[in-house]
Motif scaffolding. Structure first.
Motif, PDB file in Angstrom:
ATOM      1  N   ARG A  38       0.860  -1.181   0.000  1.00  0.00           N
ATOM      2  CA  ARG A  38       0.000   0.000   0.000  1.00  0.00           C
ATOM      3  C   ARG A  38       0.898   1.233   0.000  1.00  0.00           C
ATOM      4  O   ARG A  38       1.740   1.391   0.884  1.00  0.00           O
ATOM      5  CB  ARG A  38      -0.901   0.023   1.225  1.00  0.00           C
ATOM      6  CG  ARG A  38      -2.050  -0.943   1.150  1.00  0.00           C
ATOM      7  CD  ARG A  38      -3.042  -0.698   2.258  1.00  0.00           C
ATOM      8  NE  ARG A  38      -4.292  -1.385   1.955  1.00  0.00           N
ATOM      9  CZ  ARG A  38      -5.445  -1.143   2.566  1.00  0.00           C
ATOM     10  NH1 ARG A  38      -5.502  -0.206   3.509  1.00  0.00           N
ATOM     11  NH2 ARG A  38      -6.528  -1.805   2.235  1.00  0.00           N
ATOM     12  N   VAL A  39       0.684   2.087  -0.989  1.00  0.00           N
ATOM     13  CA  VAL A  39       1.492   3.281  -1.154  1.00  0.00           C
ATOM     14  C   VAL A  39       0.574   4.493  -1.000  1.00  0.00           C
ATOM     15  O   VAL A  39      -0.382   4.650  -1.762  1.00  0.00           O
ATOM     16  CB  VAL A  39       2.179   3.309  -2.540  1.00  0.00           C
ATOM     17  CG1 VAL A  39       3.030   4.558  -2.687  1.00  0.00           C
ATOM     18  CG2 VAL A  39       3.017   2.046  -2.742  1.00  0.00           C
ATOM     19  N   VAL A  40       0.848   5.342  -0.020  1.00  0.00           N
ATOM     20  CA  VAL A  40       0.025   6.520   0.236  1.00  0.00           C
ATOM     21  C   VAL A  40       0.820   7.769  -0.115  1.00  0.00           C
ATOM     22  O   VAL A  40       1.988   7.900   0.275  1.00  0.00           O
ATOM     23  CB  VAL A  40      -0.443   6.577   1.706  1.00  0.00           C
ATOM     24  CG1 VAL A  40      -1.232   7.846   1.972  1.00  0.00           C
ATOM     25  CG2 VAL A  40      -1.300   5.357   2.027  1.00  0.00           C
ATOM     26  N   LEU A  41       0.179   8.685  -0.853  1.00  0.00           N
ATOM     27  CA  LEU A  41       0.815   9.935  -1.256  1.00  0.00           C
ATOM     28  C   LEU A  41       0.342  11.082  -0.375  1.00  0.00           C
ATOM     29  O   LEU A  41      -0.852  11.180  -0.050  1.00  0.00           O
ATOM     30  CB  LEU A  41       0.488  10.266  -2.711  1.00  0.00           C
ATOM     31  CG  LEU A  41       1.360   9.657  -3.810  1.00  0.00           C
ATOM     32  CD1 LEU A  41       1.448   8.146  -3.699  1.00  0.00           C
ATOM     33  CD2 LEU A  41       0.853  10.064  -5.186  1.00  0.00           C
ATOM     34  N   LEU A  42       1.294  11.930   0.003  1.00  0.00           N
ATOM     35  CA  LEU A  42       1.011  13.174   0.698  1.00  0.00           C
ATOM     36  C   LEU A  42       1.681  14.284  -0.091  1.00  0.00           C
ATOM     37  O   LEU A  42       2.913  14.364  -0.134  1.00  0.00           O
ATOM     38  CB  LEU A  42       1.563  13.136   2.125  1.00  0.00           C
ATOM     39  CG  LEU A  42       1.597  14.466   2.894  1.00  0.00           C
ATOM     40  CD1 LEU A  42       0.182  14.983   3.142  1.00  0.00           C
ATOM     41  CD2 LEU A  42       2.353  14.315   4.208  1.00  0.00           C
ATOM     42  N   SER A  43       0.906  15.116  -0.759  1.00  0.00           N
ATOM     43  CA  SER A  43       1.511  16.195  -1.552  1.00  0.00           C
ATOM     44  C   SER A  43       1.763  17.409  -0.670  1.00  0.00           C
ATOM     45  O   SER A  43       1.024  17.663   0.295  1.00  0.00           O
ATOM     46  CB  SER A  43       0.609  16.575  -2.727  1.00  0.00           C
ATOM     47  OG  SER A  43      -0.471  17.374  -2.300  1.00  0.00           O
ATOM     48  N   VAL A  44       2.796  18.158  -1.014  1.00  0.00           N
ATOM     49  CA  VAL A  44       3.138  19.334  -0.206  1.00  0.00           C
ATOM     50  C   VAL A  44       2.037  20.384  -0.273  1.00  0.00           C
ATOM     51  O   VAL A  44       1.910  21.214   0.644  1.00  0.00           O
ATOM     52  CB  VAL A  44       4.487  19.936  -0.655  1.00  0.00           C
ATOM     53  CG1 VAL A  44       5.602  18.908  -0.555  1.00  0.00           C
ATOM     54  CG2 VAL A  44       4.407  20.503  -2.070  1.00  0.00           C
ATOM     55  N   THR A  45       1.221  20.354  -1.319  1.00  0.00           N
ATOM     56  CA  THR A  45       0.141  21.336  -1.454  1.00  0.00           C
ATOM     57  C   THR A  45      -1.058  21.024  -0.570  1.00  0.00           C
ATOM     58  O   THR A  45      -1.940  21.863  -0.397  1.00  0.00           O
ATOM     59  CB  THR A  45      -0.316  21.421  -2.921  1.00  0.00           C
ATOM     60  OG1 THR A  45      -0.670  20.108  -3.383  1.00  0.00           O
ATOM     61  CG2 THR A  45       0.798  21.968  -3.798  1.00  0.00           C
ATOM     62  N   GLU A  46      -1.104  19.813  -0.006  1.00  0.00           N
ATOM     63  CA  GLU A  46      -2.210  19.440   0.884  1.00  0.00           C
ATOM     64  C   GLU A  46      -1.982  19.891   2.316  1.00  0.00           C
ATOM     65  O   GLU A  46      -2.920  19.946   3.106  1.00  0.00           O
ATOM     66  CB  GLU A  46      -2.389  17.918   0.890  1.00  0.00           C
ATOM     67  CG  GLU A  46      -2.842  17.314  -0.404  1.00  0.00           C
ATOM     68  CD  GLU A  46      -2.925  15.810  -0.300  1.00  0.00           C
ATOM     69  OE1 GLU A  46      -4.053  15.275  -0.230  1.00  0.00           O
ATOM     70  OE2 GLU A  46      -1.869  15.150  -0.291  1.00  0.00           O
ATOM     71  N   GLY A  47      -0.736  20.129   2.674  1.00  0.00           N
ATOM     72  CA  GLY A  47      -0.427  20.452   4.063  1.00  0.00           C
ATOM     73  C   GLY A  47       0.128  19.247   4.795  1.00  0.00           C
ATOM     74  O   GLY A  47      -0.148  18.100   4.439  1.00  0.00           O
ATOM     75  N   GLU A  48       0.912  19.520   5.817  1.00  0.00           N
ATOM     76  CA  GLU A  48       1.639  18.458   6.515  1.00  0.00           C
ATOM     77  C   GLU A  48       0.804  17.714   7.546  1.00  0.00           C
ATOM     78  O   GLU A  48       1.259  16.726   8.134  1.00  0.00           O
ATOM     79  CB  GLU A  48       2.882  19.044   7.200  1.00  0.00           C
ATOM     80  CG  GLU A  48       2.627  20.182   8.156  1.00  0.00           C
ATOM     81  CD  GLU A  48       2.488  21.535   7.457  1.00  0.00           C
ATOM     82  OE1 GLU A  48       2.006  22.479   8.114  1.00  0.00           O
ATOM     83  OE2 GLU A  48       2.842  21.640   6.262  1.00  0.00           O
ATOM     84  N   ASP A  49      -0.449  18.140   7.776  1.00  0.00           N
ATOM     85  CA  ASP A  49      -1.245  17.553   8.844  1.00  0.00           C
ATOM     86  C   ASP A  49      -2.126  16.385   8.409  1.00  0.00           C
ATOM     87  O   ASP A  49      -2.829  15.802   9.234  1.00  0.00           O
ATOM     88  CB  ASP A  49      -2.130  18.628   9.492  1.00  0.00           C
ATOM     89  CG  ASP A  49      -3.067  19.305   8.490  1.00  0.00           C
ATOM     90  OD1 ASP A  49      -2.961  19.024   7.284  1.00  0.00           O
ATOM     91  OD2 ASP A  49      -3.895  20.131   8.929  1.00  0.00           O
ATOM     92  N   LYS A  50      -2.102  16.020   7.136  1.00  0.00           N
ATOM     93  CA  LYS A  50      -3.015  14.983   6.650  1.00  0.00           C
ATOM     94  C   LYS A  50      -2.849  13.636   7.371  1.00  0.00           C
ATOM     95  O   LYS A  50      -3.851  12.964   7.646  1.00  0.00           O
ATOM     96  CB  LYS A  50      -2.850  14.778   5.137  1.00  0.00           C
ATOM     97  CG  LYS A  50      -3.454  15.899   4.304  1.00  0.00           C
ATOM     98  CD  LYS A  50      -4.960  15.970   4.459  1.00  0.00           C
ATOM     99  CE  LYS A  50      -5.579  17.042   3.583  1.00  0.00           C
ATOM    100  NZ  LYS A  50      -5.236  18.398   4.030  1.00  0.00           N
ATOM    101  N   PRO A  51      -1.639  13.183   7.706  1.00  0.00           N
ATOM    102  CA  PRO A  51      -1.542  11.906   8.433  1.00  0.00           C
ATOM    103  C   PRO A  51      -2.275  11.912   9.771  1.00  0.00           C
ATOM    104  O   PRO A  51      -2.789  10.871  10.198  1.00  0.00           O
ATOM    105  CB  PRO A  51      -0.031  11.736   8.630  1.00  0.00           C
ATOM    106  CG  PRO A  51       0.580  12.515   7.518  1.00  0.00           C
ATOM    107  CD  PRO A  51      -0.315  13.703   7.338  1.00  0.00           C
TER     108      PRO A  51
END
Length: 287
Positions: A200-213
């Motif tokens: 399972r590969v999860v993406l976090l883009s810098v444009t979403e903000g660092e708090d998504k996790p």
């Protein structure tokens, strides 16, 4: 029906592309991995539960919340059985299978396109793309020379194991080494549905903000790999890299973390090398 949001009411997923067929994802299927009906989208109530409205006492086994939990558990158990059949099929083929998940606009398609390009001559890739509507992402990948099949999920906010099985039947898998599943853009519901993947590969883009996790811990906690994407935009987005890494290490502490920009190529070589290592691992494991 999704246990989180009740999606799937009033829509029929379709498999688009591949060998040129358009197939409802809930139709009867020919032989192949994970045969069986669509596991995630049954809506008719059991006849035994049809009765006039009446109040339920505490502890009443017929209370609606108990019935709902039982249905949800049944749907997820059915999907899990089909996912295990998929996994057995994929392992017999010697494929490395990725389930790529993120919110909308995190860069899944761009990452997949550049991954396939970067692995040319080393690993043959095929892609299953899930979106509620249109085949724009599939057309983009197809134009890049990547074998791809689109699953138009309609009102369903995630892929499930049976949709993937039907899509793979339409995919050109000659010489395939790496199957990439691009899940529907959603940070909630895909976490519940095993597709038979290895990673399972999860993406976090810098444009979403660092708090998504921290806001969506089930999805990030389920990840084997976490990619911070669009790193070329980090300064413009005022992305707090240290905070993002701390949040990932807190929620996805077991995950391998990569920082990449698919647009500039930064960090991609480490990602591609990791995939080649994982492919060698799956090719040598016992069935």
């Amino acid at each position: 029906m999704c246990k989180e949001c009740g999606c799937g009411l009033g829509g029929t997923p379709q498999i688009l592309g591949g060998h040129g067929n358009v197939e409802p994802a809930t139709s009867a299927a020919p032989a192949g991995p994970a045969p069986g009906p669509d596991p995630g989208h049954e809506h008719e109530a059991s006849p035994a539960h049809e009765h006039p409205p009446h109040p339920h006492e505490a502890g009443d086994p017929h209370a609606h919340p108990v019935h709902t939990v039982a249905v949800q558990r049944s749907l997820l158990e059915k999907n899990q059985r089909l996912a295990e059949r998929n996994r057995g099929f994929f392992r017999a083929k010697g494929w490395l299978v990725l389930n790529i998940m993120s919110g909308p606009g995190a860069g899944k398609t761009t990452l997949i396109e550049q991954t396939a390009r970067g692995l040319q001559g080393r690993l043959q890739c095929g892609v299953v793309v899930g979106d509620l509507a249109t085949d724009l992402d599939a057309a983009r990948l197809r134009a890049a020379g990547v074998p791809v099949v689109q699953v138009a999920t309609g009102t369903v906010c995630h892929l499930d194991a049976d949709m993937v099985r039907r899509a793979v039947q339409q995919l050109n898998t000659d010489g395939l080494d790496l199957l990439i599943i691009e899940n529907v853009g959603n940070l909630v519901c895909p976490a519940d549905f095993d597709l038979g993947e290895d990673l399972r590969v999860v993406l976090l883009s810098v444009t979403e903000g660092e708090d998504k996790p921290l806001k969506y811990p089930p999805l990030f906690h389920s990840a084997h790999v976490a990619l911070i994407t669009k790193c070329d935009l980090a300064e413009a987005a005022q992305f707090n890299r240290a905070a993002a890494l701390a949040h990932l290490q807190r929620v996805s502490h077991h995950a391998r973390i990569f920082e990449v920009s698919a647009r500039t190529g930064a960090g991609m070589s480490a990602w591609l090398e990791f995939l080649q290592q994982e492919h060698r691992r799956v090719r040598t494991r016992p069935l």
